[in-house]
Design a protein around this motif. Structure first.
Motif, PDB file in Angstrom:
ATOM      1  N   THR A 155      -2.954  -0.943  -4.400  1.00 53.25           N
ATOM      2  CA  THR A 155      -4.279  -0.639  -3.862  1.00 53.25           C
ATOM      3  C   THR A 155      -4.404  -1.248  -2.464  1.00 53.25           C
ATOM      4  O   THR A 155      -5.513  -1.449  -1.974  1.00 53.25           O
ATOM      5  CB  THR A 155      -5.396  -1.182  -4.776  1.00 53.25           C
TER       6      THR A 155
ATOM      7  N   GLN B  30      -9.864   1.102  -2.093  1.00 47.67           N
ATOM      8  CA  GLN B  30      -8.706   0.561  -2.812  1.00 47.67           C
ATOM      9  C   GLN B  30      -8.558   1.208  -4.182  1.00 47.67           C
ATOM     10  O   GLN B  30      -7.449   1.573  -4.604  1.00 47.67           O
ATOM     11  CB  GLN B  30      -8.857  -0.951  -2.986  1.00 47.67           C
TER      12      GLN B  30
ATOM     13  N   GLY C  34      -5.561   3.272  -6.043  1.00 45.05           N
ATOM     14  CA  GLY C  34      -4.980   2.779  -7.281  1.00 45.05           C
ATOM     15  C   GLY C  34      -4.957   3.821  -8.385  1.00 45.05           C
ATOM     16  O   GLY C  34      -3.965   3.951  -9.107  1.00 45.05           O
TER      17      GLY C  34
END
Length: 396
Positions: A192, A248, A252
């Motif tokens: 991430t 992020q 991810g």
């Protein structure tokens, strides 16, 4: 000597980003949320589902996640927490953040993981928790550690920064210990950018983790001491700003969709390494328990220095000269000046110290090409055999 040096440096680890990942991030940038929002919730649910646990709480990085787990475990000043010295400093620094004291237990010289027998030796009436580290992606002896924890009423906070996708006796890492931390640094299995997460089946831990990562603030109407209206919130403890962003989290989630392929590629590289180095007596390849399925974050070889005419440092330097980004994982944590100043002394974990003197981490990441793997293999064999006492005759 070394084969012809490639122009391209081959790092020990590297992220693999494709257009799907880029599109996922762009989508967030064009949305109403940039910080913690729906993408974080989506990512947490995806990780919880993948490892088979009820809850997952995302953090800004793995160290923050470990700090949160120590808070959720109610680790207090002067408590003791047992962990491995063969790890990154975050595994024990998180204990210090709580005003508690890390205690180092030695490793099993075969697996390089913390030894449950050594854990038992270090337990005192001050011991509050155990932080086992799944070194290189191989799960620790989790059943034995759990037995110890149950006997002494300890919390197990598994540092699985290396072990997303790994399995222990058929169970996914992340669903076994009281709390488990995964890291999403770029060299890990998925990334991430920076990030970490705690998985748990314990609702109390989940609620404390959620509170801790956001300043100790709650908006839960059932927990408020007062209620001034829909806008009202209360800071009920001293937390931190450890939140993950939607940017992020979107990356991810996209990465997690591809983890099976990433793991498959890692294992193929490991098999190639194992086969290539099996006949080199000066190189010890990694050992894996028969009931473990390692996620292979790192490939760590150990040199038989008795068979070499040079030091580990010389082998390391020769590989670096060949543009191979070898590394060493890890320097025992208590070797660090900060820990030495606090009374930790060399000699307390002899297996860890002996291992440290011999290990080198080779490149291992999903996007490594067959040519790069072959290049690493050829150079390791060439350099090691060149500095082996009996040279090429030293093959088994």
């Amino acid at each position: 000597m070394t084969k012809q040096v490639e122009n391209k440096f081959i790092p020990y680890g590297h992220q693999q980003i494709d257009q799907d990942d880029i599109d996922a991030v762009i989508s967030v940038l064009q949305s109403d949320y940039l910080t913690t929002g729906p993408e974080v919730n989506r990512f947490e649910a995806a990780v919880a589902n993948y490892v088979g646990t009820k809850y997952a709480v995302a953090f800004s990085n793995g160290t923050a996640a470990l700090h949160g787990a120590c808070y959720a475990a109610d680790i207090q000043e002067d408590d003791e927490v047992i962990t491995s010295p063969m790890t990154f400093v975050a595994s024990s620094n998180c204990v210090l953040y709580m005003g508690a004291n890390p205690v180092f237990a030695d490793i099993d010289p075969k697996t390089y993981n913390i030894d449950p027998i050594e854990i038992s030796k270090k337990i005192t009436d001050k011991t509050k928790a155990i932080i086992p580290v799944d070194f290189t992606g191989q799960p620790c002896e989790l059943d034995k550690i759990k037995e110890i924890a149950t006997k002494y009423n300890l919390v197990v906070i598994e540092d699985a920064a290396h072990a997303l996708g790994a399995e222990y006796k058929g169970r996914k890492v992340g669903s076994i210990s009281d709390m488990t931390m995964f890291s999403f640094h770029p060299v890990k299995h998925i990334t991430t950018g920076e990030g970490g997460i705690i998985t748990t089946n314990n609702k109390k831990y989940y609620e404390k983790l959620m509170e801790f990562r956001s300043h100790g603030i709650t908006r839960d109407r059932t927990k408020l001491e007062e209620d001034h209206g829909p806008w009202y919130y209360e800071m009920q403890s001293l937390g931190y700003n450890y939140r993950m962003t939607d940017i992020q989290a979107a990356l991810g989630t996209s990465q997690l969709n591809k983890i099976d392929g990433f793991l498959k590629n890692r294992k193929a590289i490991v098999e190639a390494y194992d086969e290539a180095f099996a006949s080199i007596s000066a190189v010890k390849t990694p050992f894996q328990k028969e009931y473990n399925d390692s996620s292979w974050h790192l490939y760590v070889i150990s040199l038989n220095l008795d068979k070499l005419i040079v030091s580990r440092k010389k082998i390391f330097e020769e590989l670096r000269k060949a543009n191979i980004g070898v590394n060493v994982h890890y320097i025992p944590v208590y070797y660090q000046p900060f820990y030495q100043e606090r009374g930790f002394q060399k000699g307390i974990c002899p297996n860890s110290e002996q291992l440290y003197e011999t290990i080198i981490t080779l490149p291992l990441f999903p996007s490594m090409t067959k040519h790069e793997v072959k290049y690493v293999v050829e150079n390791v064999i060439s350099i090691v055999t060149n500095y082996t006492k009996s040279g090429w005759d030293d093959f088994k």
